[in-house]
Design a protein around this motif. Structure first.
Motif, PDB file in Angstrom:
ATOM      1  N   VAL A 118       0.865  -1.182   0.000  1.00 56.68           N
ATOM      2  CA  VAL A 118       0.000   0.000   0.000  1.00 56.68           C
ATOM      3  C   VAL A 118       0.901   1.231   0.000  1.00 56.68           C
ATOM      4  N   LEU A 119       0.651   2.142  -0.955  1.00 58.07           N
ATOM      5  CA  LEU A 119       1.415   3.384  -1.039  1.00 58.07           C
ATOM      6  C   LEU A 119       0.752   4.443  -0.167  1.00 58.07           C
ATOM      7  N   ILE A 120       1.534   5.036   0.704  1.00 54.63           N
ATOM      8  CA  ILE A 120       1.017   6.134   1.532  1.00 54.63           C
ATOM      9  C   ILE A 120       1.850   7.374   1.246  1.00 54.63           C
ATOM     10  N   GLU A 121       1.190   8.401   0.737  1.00 58.33           N
ATOM     11  CA  GLU A 121       1.885   9.650   0.407  1.00 58.33           C
ATOM     12  C   GLU A 121       1.993  10.524   1.651  1.00 58.33           C
ATOM     13  N   GLU A 122       3.214  10.862   2.021  1.00 54.01           N
ATOM     14  CA  GLU A 122       3.463  11.737   3.171  1.00 54.01           C
ATOM     15  C   GLU A 122       4.422  12.873   2.774  1.00 54.01           C
ATOM     16  N   PRO A 123       4.018  13.709   1.818  1.00 55.51           N
ATOM     17  CA  PRO A 123       4.916  14.809   1.428  1.00 55.51           C
ATOM     18  C   PRO A 123       5.170  15.813   2.540  1.00 55.51           C
ATOM     19  N   ALA A 124       4.306  15.844   3.559  1.00 53.59           N
ATOM     20  CA  ALA A 124       4.541  16.778   4.669  1.00 53.59           C
ATOM     21  C   ALA A 124       5.820  16.453   5.433  1.00 53.59           C
ATOM     22  N   LEU A 125       6.381  15.267   5.229  1.00 56.56           N
ATOM     23  CA  LEU A 125       7.623  14.903   5.924  1.00 56.56           C
ATOM     24  C   LEU A 125       8.834  15.652   5.367  1.00 56.56           C
ATOM     25  N   VAL A 126       8.653  16.391   4.271  1.00 55.71           N
ATOM     26  CA  VAL A 126       9.760  17.220   3.777  1.00 55.71           C
ATOM     27  C   VAL A 126       9.663  18.643   4.305  1.00 55.71           C
ATOM     28  N   MET A 127       8.609  18.944   5.050  1.00 57.45           N
ATOM     29  CA  MET A 127       8.463  20.285   5.626  1.00 57.45           C
ATOM     30  C   MET A 127       9.380  20.431   6.837  1.00 57.45           C
ATOM     31  N   ASP A 128       9.522  21.665   7.310  1.00 52.74           N
ATOM     32  CA  ASP A 128      10.271  21.893   8.546  1.00 52.74           C
ATOM     33  C   ASP A 128       9.443  21.345   9.707  1.00 52.74           C
ATOM     34  N   LEU A 129       9.862  20.222  10.264  1.00 52.44           N
ATOM     35  CA  LEU A 129       9.098  19.592  11.338  1.00 52.44           C
ATOM     36  C   LEU A 129       9.840  19.660  12.662  1.00 52.44           C
ATOM     37  N   GLU A 130       9.073  19.794  13.721  1.00 52.56           N
ATOM     38  CA  GLU A 130       9.627  19.790  15.076  1.00 52.56           C
ATOM     39  C   GLU A 130       9.876  18.339  15.517  1.00 52.56           C
ATOM     40  N   PRO A 131      10.777  18.135  16.492  1.00 51.89           N
ATOM     41  CA  PRO A 131      11.017  16.773  16.989  1.00 51.89           C
ATOM     42  C   PRO A 131       9.737  16.068  17.444  1.00 51.89           C
ATOM     43  N   TRP A 132       8.799  16.820  18.073  1.00 52.41           N
ATOM     44  CA  TRP A 132       7.560  16.189  18.537  1.00 52.41           C
ATOM     45  C   TRP A 132       6.735  15.653  17.367  1.00 52.41           C
ATOM     46  N   GLU A 133       6.849  16.308  16.220  1.00 56.79           N
ATOM     47  CA  GLU A 133       6.097  15.838  15.055  1.00 56.79           C
ATOM     48  C   GLU A 133       6.671  14.518  14.541  1.00 56.79           C
ATOM     49  N   TRP A 134       7.993  14.410  14.523  1.00 55.15           N
ATOM     50  CA  TRP A 134       8.602  13.153  14.086  1.00 55.15           C
ATOM     51  C   TRP A 134       8.270  12.011  15.045  1.00 55.15           C
ATOM     52  N   LYS A 135       8.187  12.318  16.340  1.00 53.84           N
ATOM     53  CA  LYS A 135       7.793  11.285  17.307  1.00 53.84           C
ATOM     54  C   LYS A 135       6.375  10.793  17.024  1.00 53.84           C
ATOM     55  N   LEU A 136       5.507  11.750  16.668  1.00 54.07           N
ATOM     56  CA  LEU A 136       4.133  11.380  16.332  1.00 54.07           C
ATOM     57  C   LEU A 136       4.083  10.525  15.073  1.00 54.07           C
ATOM     58  N   VAL A 137       4.881  10.891  14.080  1.00 58.36           N
ATOM     59  CA  VAL A 137       4.922  10.122  12.831  1.00 58.36           C
ATOM     60  C   VAL A 137       5.336   8.682  13.124  1.00 58.36           C
ATOM     61  N   LYS A 138       6.337   8.527  13.971  1.00 60.73           N
ATOM     62  CA  LYS A 138       6.789   7.175  14.324  1.00 60.73           C
ATOM     63  C   LYS A 138       5.667   6.391  15.014  1.00 60.73           C
ATOM     64  N   LYS A 139       4.968   7.046  15.954  1.00 63.51           N
ATOM     65  CA  LYS A 139       3.860   6.390  16.650  1.00 63.51           C
ATOM     66  C   LYS A 139       2.768   5.959  15.675  1.00 63.51           C
ATOM     67  N   VAL A 140       2.472   6.839  14.723  1.00 57.36           N
ATOM     68  CA  VAL A 140       1.437   6.551  13.732  1.00 57.36           C
ATOM     69  C   VAL A 140       1.781   5.279  12.975  1.00 57.36           C
ATOM     70  N   TYR A 141       3.019   5.196  12.486  1.00 59.85           N
ATOM     71  CA  TYR A 141       3.373   4.048  11.650  1.00 59.85           C
ATOM     72  C   TYR A 141       3.629   2.781  12.454  1.00 59.85           C
ATOM     73  N   GLU A 142       3.907   2.936  13.727  1.00 61.83           N
ATOM     74  CA  GLU A 142       3.932   1.743  14.592  1.00 61.83           C
ATOM     75  C   GLU A 142       2.535   1.131  14.680  1.00 61.83           C
ATOM     76  N   LYS A 143       1.522   1.989  14.636  1.00 68.12           N
ATOM     77  CA  LYS A 143       0.134   1.508  14.718  1.00 68.12           C
ATOM     78  C   LYS A 143      -0.397   1.015  13.373  1.00 68.12           C
ATOM     79  N   LEU A 144       0.197   1.495  12.287  1.00 68.14           N
ATOM     80  CA  LEU A 144      -0.312   1.138  10.963  1.00 68.14           C
ATOM     81  C   LEU A 144       0.452  -0.006  10.300  1.00 68.14           C
ATOM     82  N   SER A 145       1.610  -0.327  10.815  1.00 70.80           N
ATOM     83  CA  SER A 145       2.507  -1.222  10.078  1.00 70.80           C
ATOM     84  C   SER A 145       2.174  -2.703  10.199  1.00 70.80           C
TER      85      SER A 145
END
Length: 751
Positions: A204-231
């Motif tokens: 399944v292809l998931i487009e996450e172009p927002a990951l190229v934006m200027d992100l704070e460390p808390w946002e990356w932690k959230l991204v990791k949590k999200v994909y731990e739940k989806l993987s």
């Protein structure tokens, strides 16, 4: 190694998508026939994909906008659109009277509809990924289901807040609020992935172009949590594009099977691959074919790049750097382009061919290797050079970018010359391009009527629209732009060093299409471009008629541009050509000149660290062409941009009046001027949403002006539509403008 392509244009080689959509809206096509046409278009796209690449997605052909589809998929449907009634509600959300806000997709000219989050009660409302996967499967076609990721969806959404002062819609910046909403959104994605697991796609292809934006460390932690739940459901391939990921290590550590990197937009992703490596147990999805520019790739160099990538990771999939919908469908039929130029071009279909050649070349296919060598020879042909233009650029001094008097002195001269009332009214430039106008242009292009006959027709239309504007009571008039196909293409056809296409259509939003020009050489003006029509219009009225030009940054950003010259230099070349036009308009007595820059914000790099470099030359390019006499009032127009972030750069452009969108955002955009200390320029409020066929009532318009009056003094405010009226019908435009003028007249009495 496998090949993947995604984002292929949905428009169709003959603009079938546009025709289906508009016929359905007009009521000449029933819903069943509409869907039948859409399904046929899907299957035609699948054939093109299958011919060239190993893997391609389903769930790509949105009926309007893929972010709108995502909002409906997860049940983020605002209360004003309830109950949901299928296509009726879908298109109400897209272009109805209370439509969702429209804004630019990252730094592109595609517009998406901004989701509104009213409640955290998300639910799987429409399982578009599963439905489309099964549609293709029924025809024996294997696809990879594709959907926009939860982080990107929420990053681009806005939160609806209700307070004693009313309802506001704003970006979600609070980390706790963002996390809380995401926590409720992720279970919907889990449910989708569960249903997809049952049909066993390869991934399944998931487009996450927002990951190229200027992100704070808390946002990356959230991204990791999200994909731990989806993987845990099926193999996930996460795609990023338009720039390098903002935290490479955090990205490659995500618990997913495949990771997509844009290796074209800049060198950062590639450098990170070389320096930091890539996990052996994951698939590297390498975006090596440019999805945004029409130039053929140097396939020999790309082969060497692939060989290097294979040393980093044997699990390699090569693909386009970003979605291909930024490109025309095919070079087929472009028989009017110079052969030297055509040999250098690759549209979307040709990009797929490039991916195929690279795979075959890597496998040692002699035919492919021969075609790769042949293409390199064609790329080396140089043409379109102009030494005078180069000399003119090299001789520029800082004084060429500065007007002779500061604004506070200019405005006094302009007020004396123009003598306009408070809340002056105007339009952005274009008036409806009716079937009659398009038919006469087509006849002229086919040489069925003479140049004189065509010019007489244009003059007749200009005279009619001047008379109408005077009857309506507008204060500053326009000539209607009946001679123009598109605000960029028109100038491209009159400038040297730029080519235009016959069928190179690209979707901007909905069914709105344009043909981006191709800047291949040095740009210069052979003769005046707008003088004849503007001066004729001015001869018909005592009221001022605006000269209408498209700015250098917009011409550049809405064109495919040469890659052998810095963008700054190309922008200055275009600016000098426009400066020559400004001087001719001034000599002819034109008192107001509007230089539109709707792509000023859009062209900015995604990462803030690169902003100063871009905006420095973008501002200078505008100032170079706008170096008018002090008594000439310079207007500019921008629409559907996030103004708050760039207000200081906008102020540096040194215009006299700026017109902006204020209708869909309900005047929210005005807050940008409140946060900027010392704002003193005039602002044209776009109180009429031209992207909707709905006729705005006076109270809606007046509310926007009154909101602005809380922030800006009345002396600074103009009243106008939010964009050009080209796409609207006369029966919509006339009553809307009548209401707009009456609003201005009533406000003059009230204040």
């Amino acid at each position: 190694m496998q090949t993947l392509a995604y984002g292929f244009p949905k428009l169709g080689k003959k603009r079938e998508f546009k025709q289906l959509l508009e016929n359905f809206w007009k009521g000449t096509l029933e819903e069943e026939a509409f869907y039948e046409g859409i399904n046929n278009l899907k299957l035609e796209r699948a054939k093109i994909y299958q011919k060239n690449v190993d893997l391609f997605p389903s769930n790509e052909l949105s009926l309007y906008d893929f972010i709108l589809d995502t909002a409906i998929m997860v049940g983020a449907i605002p209360g004003r659109f309830q109950p949901y009634q299928g296509l009726k509600t879908y298109f109400e959300m897209a272009k109805g009277k209370q439509a969702l806000e429209l804004t630019k997709w990252f730094n592109t000219n595609y517009h998406y509809l901004v989701p509104e989050i009213e409640t955290k009660d998300f639910s799987l409302f429409e399982n578009f990924p599963l439905k489309d996967f099964l549609f293709y499967q029924n025809f024996g076609v294997n696809t990879l289901p594709k959907l926009v990721g939860p982080f990107t969806f929420l990053k681009l959404a806005k939160l609806v807040k209700t307070s004693s002062e009313g309802i506001t819609v704003e970006k979600i910046t609070d980390s706790k609020v963002f996390e809380e909403i995401l926590k409720h959104l992720v279970p919907v994605y889990q449910e989708i992935l569960k249903t997809l697991k049952e049909v066993e796609p390869q991934a399944v292809l998931i487009e996450e172009p927002a990951l190229v934006m200027d992100l704070e460390p808390w946002e990356w932690k959230l991204v990791k949590k999200v994909y731990e739940k989806l993987s845990g459901f099926t193999d996930l391939w996460v795609l990023t594009y338009y720039d390098s990921v903002s935290d490479y290590q955090a990205f490659i550590d995500l618990p997913v099977k495949g990771l997509g990197l844009d290796l074209v937009s800049n060198a950062e992703n590639f450098n990170n691959l070389k320096q930091l490596g890539f996990p052996e147990d994951k698939i590297l999805i390498a975006g090596i074919i440019n999805g945004r520019q029409v130039w053929r790739a140097n396939l020999e160099a790309k082969l060497r790049e692939i060989e290097f990538l294979l040393k980093i990771n044997q699990n390699l999939v090569i693909t386009n750097s970003c979605p291909l919908f930024h490109l025309p469908v095919s070079l087929e039929g472009e028989d009017l382009l110079p052969i030297e130029l055509k040999n250098k071009l690759a549209f979307a279909e040709e990009k797929l061919t490039e991916l195929d050649l690279l795979k075959r070349g890597l496998e040692g296919d002699l035919e492919a290797l021969g075609l790769i060598a042949e293409s390199k020879d064609k790329l080396q042909v140089s043409f379109g050079q102009n030494e005078e233009v180069k000399a003119r650029i090299s001789n520029l001094t800082e004084q060429d970018f500065i007007r002779d008097l500061p604004y506070q002195e200019r405005i006094k001269l302009q007020q004396q010359r123009l003598n306009l009332p408070i809340f002056p009214t105007t339009t952005i430039g274009s008036f409806p391009q009716t079937e009659e106008v398009r038919r006469m242009r087509a006849k002229f292009n086919k040489r069925e009527i003479s140049l004189d006959e065509y010019k007489d027709f244009i003059r007749q239309k200009i005279a009619e629209v001047i008379k109408l504007q005077e009857e309506l009571g507008l204060d500053v008039l326009v000539h209607g732009e009946f001679e123009r196909t598109d605000m960029v293409e028109f100038f491209a056809q009159k400038l040297e060093g730029i080519a235009t296409t016959k069928e190179g259509w690209v979707l901007s939003y909905g069914s709105r299409v344009y043909r981006p020009p191709i800047i291949y050489g040095d740009v210069w003006r052979k003769e005046p471009m707008t003088l004849e029509e503007i001066t004729y219009a001015q001869s018909l009225t005592q009221k001022p008629v605006k000269g209408m030009l498209t700015g250098p940054v917009t011409i550049l950003n809405w064109s495919y541009y040469r890659e052998d010259l810095p963008k700054e230099q190309i922008a200055y070349q275009i600016a000098l050509a426009l400066f020559d036009e400004v001087k001719d308009l001034e000599k002819a007595g034109i008192k107001i000149i509007q230089i539109d820059e709707p792509a000023f914000r859009e062209g900015a790099p995604i990462k803030r660290k690169d902003w100063d470099s871009y905006f420095t030359w973008a501002v200078k390019a505008f100032r170079l062409c706008a170096k008018a006499l002090p008594e000439t009032q310079i207007h500019t127009h921008m629409c559907y941009s996030e103004f708050n972030e760039i207000i200081s750069y906008i102020a540096a452009m040194d215009f006299d009046v700026i017109s902006i969108e204020a209708s869909r955002s309900k005047g929210e955009i005005i807050e940008a001027f409140e946060t900027f200390s010392g704002w003193d320029r005039q602002v044209g409020l776009g109180v009429y949403d031209i992207h909707s066929p709905a006729i705005p009532d006076k109270e809606e318009m007046k509310a926007i002006v009154k909101r602005a009056l809380k922030i800006l003094p009345k002396e600074l405010l103009w009243i106008n539509p939010d964009c050009g009226l080209k796409t609207r019908k006369w029966e919509e435009v006339i009553p809307a403008l009548k209401n707009m003028v009456e609003v201005a007249q009533e406000l003059r009495q009230e204040v």
